[in-house]
Design an enzyme around this catalytic site. Structure first.
Site, PDB file in Angstrom:
ATOM      1  N   TYR A   1     -12.538  18.053 -15.310  1.00  0.00           N
ATOM      2  CA  TYR A   1     -13.091  16.715 -15.479  1.00  0.00           C
ATOM      3  C   TYR A   1     -14.224  16.556 -14.453  1.00  0.00           C
ATOM      4  O   TYR A   1     -14.095  17.013 -13.311  1.00  0.00           O
ATOM      5  CB  TYR A   1     -11.969  15.706 -15.224  1.00  0.00           C
ATOM      6  CG  TYR A   1     -12.427  14.284 -15.146  1.00  0.00           C
ATOM      7  CD1 TYR A   1     -12.831  13.603 -16.292  1.00  0.00           C
ATOM      8  CD2 TYR A   1     -12.474  13.615 -13.926  1.00  0.00           C
ATOM      9  CE1 TYR A   1     -13.263  12.291 -16.222  1.00  0.00           C
ATOM     10  CE2 TYR A   1     -12.899  12.301 -13.851  1.00  0.00           C
ATOM     11  CZ  TYR A   1     -13.301  11.645 -15.003  1.00  0.00           C
ATOM     12  OH  TYR A   1     -13.735  10.349 -14.926  1.00  0.00           O
TER      13      TYR A   1
ATOM     14  N   ARG B   1       0.817  -1.208   0.000  1.00  0.00           N
ATOM     15  CA  ARG B   1       0.000   0.000   0.000  1.00  0.00           C
ATOM     16  C   ARG B   1       0.859   1.271   0.000  1.00  0.00           C
ATOM     17  O   ARG B   1       0.893   2.010   0.962  1.00  0.00           O
ATOM     18  CB  ARG B   1      -0.949  -0.011   1.200  1.00  0.00           C
ATOM     19  CG  ARG B   1      -2.148   0.919   1.027  1.00  0.00           C
ATOM     20  CD  ARG B   1      -2.890   1.114   2.340  1.00  0.00           C
ATOM     21  NE  ARG B   1      -2.039   1.750   3.317  1.00  0.00           N
ATOM     22  CZ  ARG B   1      -1.696   1.214   4.491  1.00  0.00           C
ATOM     23  NH1 ARG B   1      -2.135   0.048   4.858  1.00  0.00           N
ATOM     24  NH2 ARG B   1      -0.901   1.878   5.307  1.00  0.00           N
TER      25      ARG B   1
ATOM     26  N   LYS C   1      -6.299   6.486 -19.238  1.00  0.00           N
ATOM     27  CA  LYS C   1      -6.597   7.001 -20.572  1.00  0.00           C
ATOM     28  C   LYS C   1      -5.442   6.707 -21.539  1.00  0.00           C
ATOM     29  O   LYS C   1      -5.242   5.565 -21.893  1.00  0.00           O
ATOM     30  CB  LYS C   1      -6.930   8.500 -20.464  1.00  0.00           C
ATOM     31  CG  LYS C   1      -7.883   8.837 -19.294  1.00  0.00           C
ATOM     32  CD  LYS C   1      -9.264   8.252 -19.467  1.00  0.00           C
ATOM     33  CE  LYS C   1     -10.134   8.332 -18.209  1.00  0.00           C
ATOM     34  NZ  LYS C   1     -10.233   9.631 -17.565  1.00  0.00           N
TER      35      LYS C   1
ATOM     36  N   ASP D   1      -3.468  18.674 -14.322  1.00  0.00           N
ATOM     37  CA  ASP D   1      -3.915  17.361 -14.782  1.00  0.00           C
ATOM     38  C   ASP D   1      -3.593  17.309 -16.278  1.00  0.00           C
ATOM     39  O   ASP D   1      -4.180  18.032 -17.077  1.00  0.00           O
ATOM     40  CB  ASP D   1      -5.419  17.229 -14.511  1.00  0.00           C
ATOM     41  CG  ASP D   1      -5.998  15.897 -15.000  1.00  0.00           C
ATOM     42  OD1 ASP D   1      -5.434  15.298 -15.932  1.00  0.00           O
ATOM     43  OD2 ASP D   1      -7.039  15.492 -14.464  1.00  0.00           O
TER      44      ASP D   1
HETATM   45  C1  PLP Z   1     -10.583  10.085 -16.319  1.00  0.00           C
HETATM   46  C2  PLP Z   1     -10.024  11.355 -15.803  1.00  0.00           C
HETATM   47  C3  PLP Z   1      -9.766  11.536 -14.437  1.00  0.00           C
HETATM   48  C4  PLP Z   1     -10.106  10.488 -13.412  1.00  0.00           C
HETATM   49  O1  PLP Z   1      -9.345   9.352 -13.591  1.00  0.00           O
HETATM   50  P1  PLP Z   1      -9.821   7.870 -13.176  1.00  0.00           P
HETATM   51  O2  PLP Z   1      -8.672   7.032 -13.603  1.00  0.00           O
HETATM   52  O3  PLP Z   1     -11.091   7.596 -13.926  1.00  0.00           O
HETATM   53  O4  PLP Z   1     -10.049   7.905 -11.716  1.00  0.00           O
HETATM   54  C5  PLP Z   1      -9.201  12.732 -14.033  1.00  0.00           C
HETATM   55  N1  PLP Z   1      -8.922  13.711 -14.929  1.00  0.00           N
HETATM   56  C6  PLP Z   1      -9.165  13.575 -16.234  1.00  0.00           C
HETATM   57  C7  PLP Z   1      -8.848  14.704 -17.150  1.00  0.00           C
HETATM   58  C8  PLP Z   1      -9.723  12.396 -16.725  1.00  0.00           C
HETATM   59  O5  PLP Z   1      -9.979  12.275 -18.029  1.00  0.00           O
END
Ligand code: PLP
Length: 393
Positions: free
Chosen positions: A110, A56, A208, A183
């Site tokens: 997001y 963890r 993604k 992000d």
């Molecule tokens: C999908 C996404 C998230 C969240 O990520 P998860 O892996 O689904 O928890 C955060 N920011 C952006 C821009 C995203 O596309």
């Protein structure tokens, strides 16, 4: 001493010592590690000796391999990996902000991050102030109100593919001594490396483009070596650590990041150009089109000639017309997420941006006719042909 059957069944799988370097990163699918002495165990726990303790967030070789390649690609000294992008953003937020402090964030967020900022953080006494990241005066005014724990933005934001001017935003934060977080999910490190533009922390949903095949949930935060211990500590305390098999999938995904993203960007640009000419389309939002308000920022900030694998467009007509277009697609699939090998479409106003009420959606520029596309790796001509037939012509 000879051991009985049950004991041999548990302890008999002796791991051979491997002195060669395998081409593929092995999956260390173990949650715990052994020590010869308690003293050694304690020294590893205190980070005084290299070693592994527990799955963890204390470190795992496969996860560390993913962290190493991510920090290399983002041009940072270190990284901490997570079970999802949301776990990454949550841990980072919890690490950086305390009760009574404010966070200044881009309002182009997001949906899940918006929910975290809007629903969860206020319950812990952290106020999130949303600003238009393209309005420098508004950002400056918000940053100057103390105490600001950190500033938060997204490189390319869903669903209008707006591109934040990261160099300017990082500079505004640095001038005021405010920590900056971005992000970078939609760009991937291949299109943009925000640390080079001055950002302190670069977060990703590795679900993604990094994983790239819609088969893993994962996240990561890239940062300096100095900032890593506090983030690692928060990860251990809050529990959203990445698991070895997921790390292996992400490491494998990254090996093909360049070829995938280049192809997705090329198809996205061609699809955007096709849609821009289509009589049933009101507007196409793609930073690669000169008509996009942030085309010049994208030219400066993203890798030359590439503008991302996601775009959105507005279909003329009511919600019924839009639903019919989405449902008529035969290659593109209606579904959440992006960055995978399959072309995906979403209808933001009823799905990803449902947390916003009608007025907030109007302010955010998300009409009911809007469709978001994440371009996959199918044949470019087939993808364009699919949209052509779905639009009826
Ligand atoms: C999908 C996404 C998230 C969240 O990520 P998860 O892996 O689904 O928890 C955060 N920011 C952006 C821009 C995203 O596309």
């Amino acid at each position: 001493m000879t051991h009985s059957f049950a004991t041999r069944a548990v302890h008999g799988a002796v791991v051979p010592e491997v002195k060669q370097r395998p081409a593929s990163v092995p999956i260390y699918q173990t949650s715990t590690w052994g020590f010869d002495t308690s003293e050694e165990y304690a020294a590893v726990l205190r980070c005084e000796r290299p070693g592994h303790v527990y799955g963890r967030g204390y470190g795992n070789p496969t996860v560390e391999a993913f962290e190493a390649v991510m920090s290399s690609l983002e041009g940072t000294e270190a990284a901490v990996a997570y079970a999802s992008g949301t776990a990454a953003i949550h841990a980072l937020t919890t690490c950086l902000a305390s009760s009574g402090e404010r966070v200044v964030s881009s309002r182009e967020l997001y949906g899940g991050t918006f929910a975290l900022f809007d629903q969860v953080l206020p319950r812990y006494g952290i106020e999130v102030v949303l600003v238009d990241p393209h309005d420098e005066a508004a950002v400056a005014a918000a940053l100057e109100e103390a105490p600001t724990a950190f500033f938060y933005a997204e490189t390319i934001a869903n669903p209008l593919c707006s591109v934040a001017d990261l160099a300017i935003l990082a500079e505004m934060c640095r001038e005021r001594g405010i920590i900056s977080v971005v992000d970078n999910t939609f760009a991937s490190p291949y299109l943009c490396t925000p640390a080079a533009l001055g950002f302190d922390y670069v977060a990703h949903s590795a679900t993604k483009y990094i994983g790239g095949h819609s088969d893993v949930l994962a996240g990561v935060v890239c940062c300096t070596a100095e900032n890593r211990p506090a983030l690692r500590g928060t990860t251990i305390e809050t529990g959203g650590a990445m698991q070895p098999f997921d790390a292996w999938l992400c490491v494998r995904g990254l090996e093909t990041l360049v070829v995938r993203v280049e192809r997705q960007c090329q198809t996205a640009l061609e699809l955007a150009r096709f849609l821009a000419e289509h009589p049933r389309i009101v507007v196409v939002h793609y930073p690669g089109l000169p008509s996009h308000p942030h085309h010049s920022v994208a030219l400066r900030e993203l890798r030359a000639g590439l503008f991302g694998g996601t775009l959105s467009f507005e279909v003329a007509g009511d919600a019924y017309e839009v639903a019919k277009v989405c449902e008529s697609l035969e290659i593109a699939m209606l579904g959440a997420s992006l960055g995978g090998t399959h072309t995906l479409v979403t209808h933001p106003s009823s799905t990803t941006h449902r947390q916003l009420d009608a007025e907030a959606r109007r302010v955010a520029g998300i009409p009911d006719g809007l469709v978001r596309v994440s371009v996959g790796l199918e044949d470019t001509t087939d993808v364009i042909g699919d949209f052509a037939q779905a639009l009826g012509g």
